[in-house]
Design a protein around this motif. Structure first.
Motif, PDB file in Angstrom:
ATOM      1  N   HIS A  47       0.804  -1.224   0.000  1.00 16.74           N
ATOM      2  CA  HIS A  47       0.000   0.000   0.000  1.00 16.74           C
ATOM      3  C   HIS A  47       0.838   1.277   0.000  1.00 16.74           C
ATOM      4  O   HIS A  47       0.270   2.370   0.006  1.00 16.74           O
ATOM      5  N   GLY A  48       2.150   1.176   0.004  1.00 16.94           N
ATOM      6  CA  GLY A  48       2.988   2.367  -0.042  1.00 16.94           C
ATOM      7  C   GLY A  48       4.138   2.288   0.942  1.00 16.94           C
ATOM      8  O   GLY A  48       4.202   1.396   1.806  1.00 16.94           O
ATOM      9  N   ALA A  49       5.076   3.220   0.792  1.00 19.12           N
ATOM     10  CA  ALA A  49       6.290   3.220   1.608  1.00 19.12           C
ATOM     11  C   ALA A  49       5.949   3.182   3.095  1.00 19.12           C
ATOM     12  O   ALA A  49       5.089   3.918   3.571  1.00 19.12           O
ATOM     13  N   GLY A  50       6.640   2.288   3.816  1.00 16.36           N
ATOM     14  CA  GLY A  50       6.449   2.177   5.251  1.00 16.36           C
ATOM     15  C   GLY A  50       5.345   1.226   5.676  1.00 16.36           C
ATOM     16  O   GLY A  50       5.223   0.922   6.867  1.00 16.36           O
ATOM     17  N   THR A  51       4.543   0.756   4.725  1.00 19.03           N
ATOM     18  CA  THR A  51       3.469  -0.185   5.038  1.00 19.03           C
ATOM     19  C   THR A  51       3.958  -1.608   4.803  1.00 19.03           C
ATOM     20  O   THR A  51       4.973  -1.820   4.130  1.00 19.03           O
ATOM     21  N   PRO A  52       3.248  -2.627   5.338  1.00 17.76           N
ATOM     22  CA  PRO A  52       3.683  -4.009   5.125  1.00 17.76           C
ATOM     23  C   PRO A  52       3.775  -4.350   3.636  1.00 17.76           C
ATOM     24  O   PRO A  52       2.954  -3.898   2.838  1.00 17.76           O
ATOM     25  N   THR A  82      16.056  -5.831   5.998  1.00 20.94           N
ATOM     26  CA  THR A  82      15.242  -5.103   6.966  1.00 20.94           C
ATOM     27  C   THR A  82      15.364  -3.612   6.690  1.00 20.94           C
ATOM     28  O   THR A  82      16.464  -3.046   6.767  1.00 20.94           O
ATOM     29  N   GLY A  83      14.245  -2.997   6.328  1.00 21.28           N
ATOM     30  CA  GLY A  83      14.184  -1.555   6.151  1.00 21.28           C
ATOM     31  C   GLY A  83      13.200  -1.023   7.173  1.00 21.28           C
ATOM     32  O   GLY A  83      13.341  -1.233   8.381  1.00 21.28           O
ATOM     33  N   ARG A  84      12.157  -0.329   6.668  1.00 19.02           N
ATOM     34  CA  ARG A  84      11.091   0.073   7.580  1.00 19.02           C
ATOM     35  C   ARG A  84      10.196  -1.115   7.935  1.00 19.02           C
ATOM     36  O   ARG A  84       9.389  -1.058   8.845  1.00 19.02           O
ATOM     37  N   THR A  85      10.351  -2.201   7.168  1.00 14.58           N
ATOM     38  CA  THR A  85       9.667  -3.458   7.467  1.00 14.58           C
ATOM     39  C   THR A  85      10.702  -4.580   7.432  1.00 14.58           C
ATOM     40  O   THR A  85      11.808  -4.409   6.908  1.00 14.58           O
ATOM     41  N   GLY A  86      10.359  -5.747   7.998  1.00 16.67           N
ATOM     42  CA  GLY A  86      11.292  -6.859   8.040  1.00 16.67           C
ATOM     43  C   GLY A  86      11.345  -7.623   6.732  1.00 16.67           C
ATOM     44  O   GLY A  86      10.554  -7.373   5.813  1.00 16.67           O
ATOM     45  N   PRO A  87      12.271  -8.577   6.606  1.00 17.53           N
ATOM     46  CA  PRO A  87      12.397  -9.351   5.369  1.00 17.53           C
ATOM     47  C   PRO A  87      11.165 -10.227   5.123  1.00 17.53           C
ATOM     48  O   PRO A  87      10.756 -10.994   6.004  1.00 17.53           O
ATOM     49  N   CYS A  88      10.595 -10.124   3.939  1.00 16.84           N
ATOM     50  CA  CYS A  88       9.429 -10.938   3.595  1.00 16.84           C
ATOM     51  C   CYS A  88       9.799 -12.416   3.507  1.00 16.84           C
ATOM     52  O   CYS A  88       8.972 -13.289   3.810  1.00 16.84           O
ATOM     53  N   TYR A 102       7.229 -16.726  -7.811  1.00 14.86           N
ATOM     54  CA  TYR A 102       7.286 -15.279  -8.049  1.00 14.86           C
ATOM     55  C   TYR A 102       7.637 -14.993  -9.508  1.00 14.86           C
ATOM     56  O   TYR A 102       8.153 -15.852 -10.220  1.00 14.86           O
ATOM     57  N   ALA A 103       7.356 -13.760  -9.927  1.00 15.48           N
ATOM     58  CA  ALA A 103       7.523 -13.393 -11.333  1.00 15.48           C
ATOM     59  C   ALA A 103       8.916 -12.871 -11.647  1.00 15.48           C
ATOM     60  O   ALA A 103       9.578 -13.333 -12.576  1.00 15.48           O
ATOM     61  N   LEU A 104       9.378 -11.869 -10.883  1.00 15.79           N
ATOM     62  CA  LEU A 104      10.630 -11.170 -11.199  1.00 15.79           C
ATOM     63  C   LEU A 104      11.614 -11.255 -10.053  1.00 15.79           C
ATOM     64  O   LEU A 104      11.231 -11.169  -8.875  1.00 15.79           O
ATOM     65  N   ASP A 105      12.895 -11.364 -10.393  1.00 14.87           N
ATOM     66  CA  ASP A 105      13.942 -11.251  -9.382  1.00 14.87           C
ATOM     67  C   ASP A 105      14.017  -9.812  -8.887  1.00 14.87           C
ATOM     68  O   ASP A 105      13.857  -8.859  -9.664  1.00 14.87           O
ATOM     69  N   ASP A 106      14.280  -9.647  -7.596  1.00 18.09           N
ATOM     70  CA  ASP A 106      14.515  -8.318  -7.038  1.00 18.09           C
ATOM     71  C   ASP A 106      15.931  -7.896  -7.435  1.00 18.09           C
ATOM     72  O   ASP A 106      16.905  -8.577  -7.098  1.00 18.09           O
ATOM     73  N   PRO A 107      16.086  -6.765  -8.167  1.00 19.15           N
ATOM     74  CA  PRO A 107      17.418  -6.375  -8.639  1.00 19.15           C
ATOM     75  C   PRO A 107      18.276  -5.695  -7.586  1.00 19.15           C
ATOM     76  O   PRO A 107      19.443  -5.411  -7.830  1.00 19.15           O
ATOM     77  N   GLY A 108      17.706  -5.424  -6.410  1.00 19.67           N
ATOM     78  CA  GLY A 108      18.439  -4.679  -5.397  1.00 19.67           C
ATOM     79  C   GLY A 108      19.598  -5.464  -4.807  1.00 19.67           C
ATOM     80  O   GLY A 108      19.465  -6.646  -4.475  1.00 19.67           O
ATOM     81  N   ALA A 109      20.740  -4.809  -4.656  1.00 22.04           N
ATOM     82  CA  ALA A 109      21.908  -5.468  -4.071  1.00 22.04           C
ATOM     83  C   ALA A 109      21.660  -5.824  -2.610  1.00 22.04           C
ATOM     84  O   ALA A 109      22.169  -6.832  -2.100  1.00 22.04           O
ATOM     85  N   VAL A 110      20.850  -5.015  -1.925  1.00 21.75           N
ATOM     86  CA  VAL A 110      20.557  -5.245  -0.515  1.00 21.75           C
ATOM     87  C   VAL A 110      19.295  -6.073  -0.343  1.00 21.75           C
ATOM     88  O   VAL A 110      19.247  -7.020   0.449  1.00 21.75           O
ATOM     89  N   SER A 111      18.249  -5.724  -1.109  1.00 21.99           N
ATOM     90  CA  SER A 111      16.949  -6.375  -0.925  1.00 21.99           C
ATOM     91  C   SER A 111      16.847  -7.721  -1.617  1.00 21.99           C
ATOM     92  O   SER A 111      15.985  -8.538  -1.280  1.00 21.99           O
TER      93      SER A 111
END
Length: 343
Positions: A47-52, A82-88, A102-111
């Motif tokens: 639902h947006g930044a900071g939400t689950p 872990t950002g504003r929420t924990g690891p899914c 899942y459909a797409l790999d997360d491209p983030g080096a951290v996430s």
């Protein structure tokens, strides 16, 4: 383990759910939790930044232990940080989920890396299901992750012989109503619509996304690039969003400024000069060329100098789709050579 038909339907539903989420600094993601028998247990989206995140949003609707042995179908690889929420990925493991699609790999080096974490915990993981549709949904976010700027679409309309206007400068209308309606629908999918001052002064466009006689609910922010002053009574000043003006020729600076505002999808709809400048600067992730079955001749080319001194330096494109629109034809294409970071 191959993806089954129930999981495919769940992915299609997850993509629908993802579209409910806002575009911004976080991607739009949807999730569906399936029972071992293939029944939908819960649905969620971000639902947006900071939400689950979508997976946690869906899990939160279940009683403790209800997800044990379930399958989570998600449009993006579950995150691993872990950002504003924990690891899914951890949330899914702790919930007892047995399988993740899942459909797409997360491209983030951290996430990124959630899939590996899931597999290490004994969870069955499959990726790539309906990846193209998921990519189309969050192409702006993906480009921002890879290149640090918005995803940019450059659009123009042209005659069959490559002209954007007749010799006297008139250009309304080269294409027909079906093609023009398609343009407005695509405008509504963008966060910003960019033109040059020349277009504003010559055509006085409203730069809105119109749906018949009304407006689409989502309107792109109008952006005007150039040094010439725009009259106070110009139609762009009556846009639902206050226009942004950039008195510069530095397109990279403009794009960086838009990125800083959280704009992820840019729709360039200026005249030949601006379209050519974006192409010459390597700032075009997608091209939309609307081609009308009309001949104009003359010097009013749809593109001017894009930095191609010889055929060896031609900007090669891959056509993703040829789309008939009434009497017109739309070519949807992307660069044959992927744009690099810092380009």
């Amino acid at each position: 383990m191959a993806v089954n038909e129930t999981e495919r339907r769940a992915m299609a539903r997850a993509l629908e759910l993802a579209a409910h989420g806002p575009r911004g600094v976080n991607p739009q993601v949807g999730a569906v939790i399936l029972s071992p028998d293939g029944e939908i247990l819960a649905e969620g989206w971000h639902h947006g930044a900071g939400t689950p995140h979508a997976e946690v949003d869906a899990l939160s609707k279940l009683a403790p232990g209800a997800a044990r042995g379930a399958t989570a179908v998600v449009t993006l690889e579950p995150c691993n940080h872990t950002g504003r929420t924990g690891p899914c990925a951890v949330a899914l493991i702790e919930a007892g989920v047995a399988r993740v699609v899942y459909a797409l790999d997360d491209p983030g080096a951290v996430s990124g890396g959630g899939a590996e974490r899931l597999r290490d915990a004994g969870v069955s993981v499959d990726s790539g299901e309906q990846a193209d549709a998921a990519h189309a949904l969050i192409d702006g976010w993906l480009t921002a992750q890879r290149l640090g700027r918005p995803h940019i679409t450059v659009k123009w309309a042209q005659s069959l012989d490559g002209r954007a206007a007749a010799e006297d400068g008139t250009s309304q209308w080269i294409t027909g109503p079906v093609a023009r309606s398609d343009v407005h629908r695509r405008r509504a999918e963008a966060d910003a619509i960019v033109v040059g001052t020349g277009t504003v002064l010559a055509d006085d466009p409203a730069l809105t996304a119109r749906d018949g006689d009304g407006l689409y609910p989502h309107q792109p922010v109008p952006v005007v690039i150039g040094s010439r002053p725009v009259p106070e009574d110009a139609a762009v000043h009556r846009h639902p969003h206050a226009p942004l003006f950039y008195d510069t020729r530095d397109l990279h600076a403009v794009v960086a400024a838009l990125h800083a505002r959280g704009i992820q999808r840019v729709f360039v709809e200026g005249g030949p000069t601006l379209a050519s400048a974006f192409l010459a600067s390597g700032l075009a992730d997608r091209v939309l060329a609307y081609i009308a079955p009309v001949l104009l001749g003359g010097s009013k080319l749809a593109l001017t100098d894009i930095g191609v001194p010889s055929i060896d330096a031609a900007r090669r494109l891959v056509v993703d789709e040829w789309l008939p629109l009434g009497a017109d034809l739309l070519a949807i294409a992307h660069p044959a050579t992927p744009l690099e970071e810092g380009a």
